[in-house]
Write a protein that holds these residues in place. Structure first.
Motif, PDB file in Angstrom:
ATOM      1  N   ASP A 112      33.996  43.631  26.431  1.00  0.00           N
ATOM      2  CA  ASP A 112      34.751  42.631  25.676  1.00  0.00           C
ATOM      3  C   ASP A 112      36.142  43.134  25.308  1.00  0.00           C
ATOM      4  N   VAL A 113      36.629  44.153  26.039  1.00  0.00           N
ATOM      5  CA  VAL A 113      37.979  44.652  25.794  1.00  0.00           C
ATOM      6  C   VAL A 113      38.935  43.929  26.747  1.00  0.00           C
ATOM      7  N   PRO A 114      39.841  43.119  26.223  1.00  0.00           N
ATOM      8  CA  PRO A 114      40.753  42.403  27.116  1.00  0.00           C
ATOM      9  C   PRO A 114      41.731  43.381  27.787  1.00  0.00           C
ATOM     10  N   MET A 115      41.941  43.219  29.069  1.00  0.00           N
ATOM     11  CA  MET A 115      42.887  44.073  29.779  1.00  0.00           C
ATOM     12  C   MET A 115      44.146  43.295  30.109  1.00  0.00           C
ATOM     13  N   HIS A 144      38.843  40.911  31.156  1.00  0.00           N
ATOM     14  CA  HIS A 144      38.412  42.067  30.382  1.00  0.00           C
ATOM     15  C   HIS A 144      38.232  43.262  31.283  1.00  0.00           C
ATOM     16  N   LYS A 145      38.110  44.410  30.646  1.00  0.00           N
ATOM     17  CA  LYS A 145      37.788  45.634  31.397  1.00  0.00           C
ATOM     18  C   LYS A 145      36.479  45.422  32.138  1.00  0.00           C
ATOM     19  N   GLY A 146      36.454  45.841  33.385  1.00  0.00           N
ATOM     20  CA  GLY A 146      35.213  45.738  34.146  1.00  0.00           C
ATOM     21  C   GLY A 146      34.891  44.339  34.619  1.00  0.00           C
ATOM     22  N   GLU A 147      35.861  43.445  34.528  1.00  0.00           N
ATOM     23  CA  GLU A 147      35.606  42.065  34.919  1.00  0.00           C
ATOM     24  C   GLU A 147      36.413  41.699  36.159  1.00  0.00           C
ATOM     25  N   GLY A 181      35.578  50.232  35.270  1.00  0.00           N
ATOM     26  CA  GLY A 181      36.243  49.617  34.125  1.00  0.00           C
ATOM     27  C   GLY A 181      37.555  48.953  34.444  1.00  0.00           C
ATOM     28  N   LEU A 182      37.830  48.714  35.711  1.00  0.00           N
ATOM     29  CA  LEU A 182      39.052  48.001  36.058  1.00  0.00           C
ATOM     30  C   LEU A 182      38.896  46.523  35.783  1.00  0.00           C
ATOM     31  N   ALA A 183      40.036  45.917  35.489  1.00  0.00           N
ATOM     32  CA  ALA A 183      40.061  44.460  35.479  1.00  0.00           C
ATOM     33  C   ALA A 183      40.603  44.048  36.843  1.00  0.00           C
ATOM     34  N   VAL A 184      39.981  43.060  37.454  1.00  0.00           N
ATOM     35  CA  VAL A 184      40.422  42.656  38.787  1.00  0.00           C
ATOM     36  C   VAL A 184      40.735  41.168  38.792  1.00  0.00           C
ATOM     37  N   LEU A 185      41.931  40.827  39.292  1.00  0.00           N
ATOM     38  CA  LEU A 185      42.267  39.422  39.515  1.00  0.00           C
ATOM     39  C   LEU A 185      42.128  39.187  41.015  1.00  0.00           C
ATOM     40  N   LEU A 186      41.159  38.397  41.395  1.00  0.00           N
ATOM     41  CA  LEU A 186      40.882  38.193  42.811  1.00  0.00           C
ATOM     42  C   LEU A 186      41.273  36.781  43.207  1.00  0.00           C
ATOM     43  N   ILE A 187      42.163  36.697  44.192  1.00  0.00           N
ATOM     44  CA  ILE A 187      42.551  35.378  44.682  1.00  0.00           C
ATOM     45  C   ILE A 187      42.148  35.310  46.134  1.00  0.00           C
ATOM     46  N   SER A 188      41.448  34.267  46.493  1.00  0.00           N
ATOM     47  CA  SER A 188      40.955  34.243  47.861  1.00  0.00           C
ATOM     48  C   SER A 188      40.694  32.817  48.311  1.00  0.00           C
TER      49      SER A 188
END
Lengths: 468, 375
Positions: free
Chosen positions: A204-207, A236-239, A406-413
């Motif tokens: 629940d830690v916003p990245m 978030h972290k890990g999301e 623990g990375l935050a990932v923005l995935l566009i596909s």
């Protein structure tokens, strides 16, 4: 499509036009057979008039003077195109330019028109007008091949629909007896998504927090096109946050805005508690954004530079690439070697140019590079596009691994299987807005597909029966 | 694996040398034909060029000329590395030499202070003149080619206006030459005495230092990497975090600063004043030399020496009854061939490397498992 227009040669198979088997060596052959192509990116000279653009390269047909003008008027009237021959192309809007492109093709005597994603650049009213034009063409006995991602449009305009997925024909259907859902099923395939993530690592830690991002552009007609409209989300972290959507609905601009390559009109971008809305791209990269660009040749690589220079690209200020203001060639080369081995980049050495690697290996090099700087946020735009199956699986693994760390990932596909399989949260982007959200654990590609065409909005609930 | 890497490198080196070599050979062939066409013996001409060119006084002359040409080549090459075509080197160095000469003539401080001041003034003038084009480019999108051509003409006009008796110029005793006030002899740059062969200009030391700095900054610093990145792909540079516009303006300014040095060997080692017969057109020579030298610090040096050699020896040919236009023919053909040869060799090299990589990988993949994906 390129083969049909003679731009590429097939390895096998035949093309038959009007009952006659033909071979196209170049676009000239195709034009001679009455096949014309309207490209997604217009090929018009801005500083010439419509008349000049139309006759350019086809001067032999009706000359460049009065006869040509008469012919253009004739075609324009016959199909209701409403083209003014003496207007300068630079004064025309997108829709008018498209009509000029169509006229150009008809002028050359085309009986079969190929339209490649013609609606990608149009607003809804313009789309309707285009469809009216296409119906006119059809009524005059012409054949139209309409290539599109947008299911609704295909269903409304086509007489017959052929679905192509990963290079093969998966089915041909009649639009009258087909629902968007069935079409979507054909498009994405009904097999289970392969890229599956296991246990959730979402914290629940916003990245990354994006709040109220807005971007508008005024085109030549003075019509304001809103490209990004009140985009807000938190990763978030890990999301892994997946963004689904037909291309050209603002995804590229969103990525560029987060990377600092494009200045939005309004909105706040916060990375790990720091406001980076006005930071230059380099600062954003240094503060921990890894970037796998959508177009690796334009944004991710120096094609004519050796691999080790490509390893430095984007991270020139960071270790091991430099110390102070000086490059550390030895360390950079050693680290390139490490990436090549760790990420299985198939290359004979690190001194070959990036251009000599295959797409999959280029992409693995980029992934390796971006993962080597302990990113907090990874932006992955179409990470497996144009990549062979083996490399695709590897890239999915790296993204999953990153998420575990623990990375935050923005995935566009555009690959719905990829989105559903990798994401923890899904959003759908349509005409610059995030119109829908969904839970990847329950959603099906078909349901996602209908939201991508704007047919469904809000929270998408998976329904067991076919209520939708 | 190392073996292959080194092989590819060697090949790249070979390909690198192939293009200029090809160009020079082609130029020799064309020149031979031209001399034959004028009814003279090309063999005699070439042997005269070689014997005369390697005489010791010729060598000093060539080195002095090459010093100037080298600086011009580097100034242009900085732009080229960045995909900028700085045609304005010509105007930049002439204006810089003029302003520096005016300053030098007016200074009454000791030489150790005056010389650096003159050089810095020249660099600043060149940089400012180039900055106009650079700023126009990044703020208004004006092509640097057009802007710098215009600035060349403006520089000519500005110098002509200021270099008049009563303004910043003065008439010499014979009443034929207008020049700036001569530099005091304390402001002369040192030179090496080579006895009867003449004087070797000390500015060659500065030229070498500029070459070393050029190599070091481009190849070994972060700034140089950013600059090369923009030159190779503006989009990739922007995505990697380089401020593209700032980089364009900066490199234009650096190119101009180096251009400012071009007139210094002549001013400080030879003429000691700026007169209306100050050498002009060297900026354009610099373009040819940068092309010939592939923007490489050593390549540019070789190109500059070749240009000096050709100039010296064809001058002498004229006394032997050959036409002096031979020089223009050789130089023109070399430049033309070089441009063509580079493109041909570059494409060939890229294609060949792709094939090699493919073949190598296929071999690697075939060895362990027969059906592995070869990507």
């Amino acid at each position: 499509m390129k083969i049909l227009y003679g731009m590429q040669q097939p390895d096998e198979g035949t093309i038959t036009v009007g009952g006659e088997q033909v071979v196209f060596h170049d676009p000239g052959d195709a034009i001679a057979r009455g096949i014309g192509m309207v490209h997604q990116h217009f090929m018009l000279a801005d500083n010439l008039t419509v008349l000049e653009n139309v006759v350019l390269g086809a001067e032999k047909l009706h000359g460049i003077g009065g006869k040509a003008r008469a012919r253009i008027k004739e075609i324009s009237d016959a199909y209701g195109l409403g083209v003014r021959p003496d207007a300068l192309v630079e004064e025309l809007g997108v829709a008018d330019r498209q009509r000029v492109e169509i006229l150009k093709v008809l002028y050359r005597g085309a009986k079969t028109l190929i339209l490649d994603e013609p609606t990608a650049v149009l607003v809804p009213q313009e789309v309707d007008a285009l469809f009216d034009n296409l119906r006119e063409l059809k009524a005059e006995g012409l054949t139209v091949i309409f290539i599109s991602h947008k299911l609704g449009e295909v269903l409304s305009v086509a007489d017959e629909i052929t679905v192509i997925r990963r290079g093969t024909t998966v089915g041909t259907v009649d639009p009258r007896g087909t629902t968007p859902k069935q079409l979507a099923e054909l498009m994405v395939g009904s097999e289970l998504p392969t890229p599956e993530t296991q246990e959730s690592t979402v914290t629940d830690v916003p990245m990354l927090t994006v709040d109220g991002l807005h971007l508008a552009q005024t085109d030549l007609d003075g019509i304001e096109r809103i490209i990004l409209d009140e985009i807000s989300f938190t990763i978030h972290k890990g999301e892994v946050l997946g963004i689904a959507g037909v291309e050209g609905n603002g995804q590229s601009e969103l990525v560029e805005a987060i990377m600092g390559m494009r200045r939005p009109d309004a909105g706040v971008v916060t990375l790990d508690g720091t406001d980076i809305s006005h930071a230059p791209t380099r600062d954003r990269r240094e503060s921990g954004i890894g970037y796998i660009p959508e177009d690796r040749h334009r944004h991710g690589l120096l094609l004519e530079a050796p691999l080790w220079e490509n390893r430095i690209l984007g991270h020139v200020t960071e270790k091991p690439n430099s110390r102070g203001g000086l490059l550390d060639l030895k360390a950079a080369r050693a680290d390139t070697q490490r990436i090549v081995e760790a990420y299985d980049v198939r290359t004979p050495g690190i001194d070959v140019t990036a251009a000599s690697l295959s797409g999959g290996n280029q992409q693995k090099l980029i992934v390796g590079r971006e993962m080597s700087h302990q990113p907090k946020l990874l932006i992955a735009a179409h990470p497996t596009r144009g990549v062979d199956v083996g490399a695709q699986a590897a890239i999915w693994d790296y993204i999953r691994e990153a998420r575990r760390e623990g990375l935050a990932v923005l995935l566009i596909s555009a690959d719905l299987d990829e989105l559903i399989g990798l994401s923890d949260t899904l959003r759908v982007m349509y005409r610059g807005r995030l119109v829908a959200d969904a839970d990847p654990a329950t959603i099906t590609p078909e349901e996602l597909g209908s939201a991508m065409t704007g047919a469904a909005t809000g929270h998408l609930e998976h329904t067991e029966d076919d209520a939708r | 694996m190392n073996k292959l890497t080194s092989r590819i490198d060697k090949e790249r080196l070979l390909l690198g040398i192939a293009a200029p070599l090809l160009a020079v050979v082609a130029a020799l062939v064309v020149t031979t034909l031209v001399i034959l066409a004028t009814g003279k013996n090309p063999g005699d001409a070439f042997s005269d060029m070689v014997t005369y060119g390697f005489a010791s006084d010729s060598q000093v002359y060539i080195l002095n000329k090459a010093t100037t040409y080298y600086l011009a080549g580097v100034a242009v090459a900085i732009g080229f590395r960045m995909n900028l075509f700085n045609i304005g080197v010509d105007g930049q160095y002439r204006l810089a030499a003029f302003i520096a000469a005016v300053l030098g003539g007016a200074l009454t401080v000791p030489g150790w202070l005056a010389i650096p001041l003159i050089i810095l003034c020249a660099m600043a003038t060149g940089a400012l003149w180039a900055a106009i084009a650079g700023i126009l480019k990044v703020t208004r999108g004006v092509s640097e080619v057009i802007a710098t051509i215009m600035l060349n003409s403006i520089a000519t006009a500005v110098i002509a206006y200021l270099l008049q008796p009563g303004k910043l110029g003065q008439l010499d005793q014979a009443g034929t030459l207008v020049s700036t006030k001569p530099l005091p002899s304390s402001s002369y740059f040192f030179s090496f005495d080579t006895g009867p062969a003449g004087e070797l200009w000390g500015f060659i030391v500065i030229a070498v230092l500029v070459g070393v700095a050029y190599w070091f900054v481009l190849g070994r610093t972060r700034f140089g990497f950013d600059l090369r990145t923009v030159g190779q792909s503006e989009t990739a540079a922007a995505a990697s975090g380089v401020g593209v516009k700032k980089m364009i303006a900066t490199s234009m300014i650096i190119s101009g600063a180096v251009a400012g040095l071009i007139g210094m060997p002549t001013l400080l080692n030879d003429s000691h004043q700026f007169s209306n017969d100050f050498p002009a057109g060297i900026g354009f020579t610099g373009i040819a030399i940068a092309l010939l030298g592939r923007n490489h610090p050593i390549g540019i040096a070789l190109g500059a020496l070749l240009w000096g050699f050709l100039e010296r020896t064809t001058n002498h040919l004229e006394f032997q009854g050959y036409d002096k236009e031979i020089l223009g023919v050789i130089q023109g053909v070399i430049v033309l061939c070089v441009v063509i040869a580079y493109e041909v060799v570059r494409r060939y090299g890229l294609k060949r490397q792709q094939q090699r990589v493919g073949a190598e990988l296929a071999a690697q993949a075939a060895a362990p498992t027969k059906k592995q994906e070869v990507a």
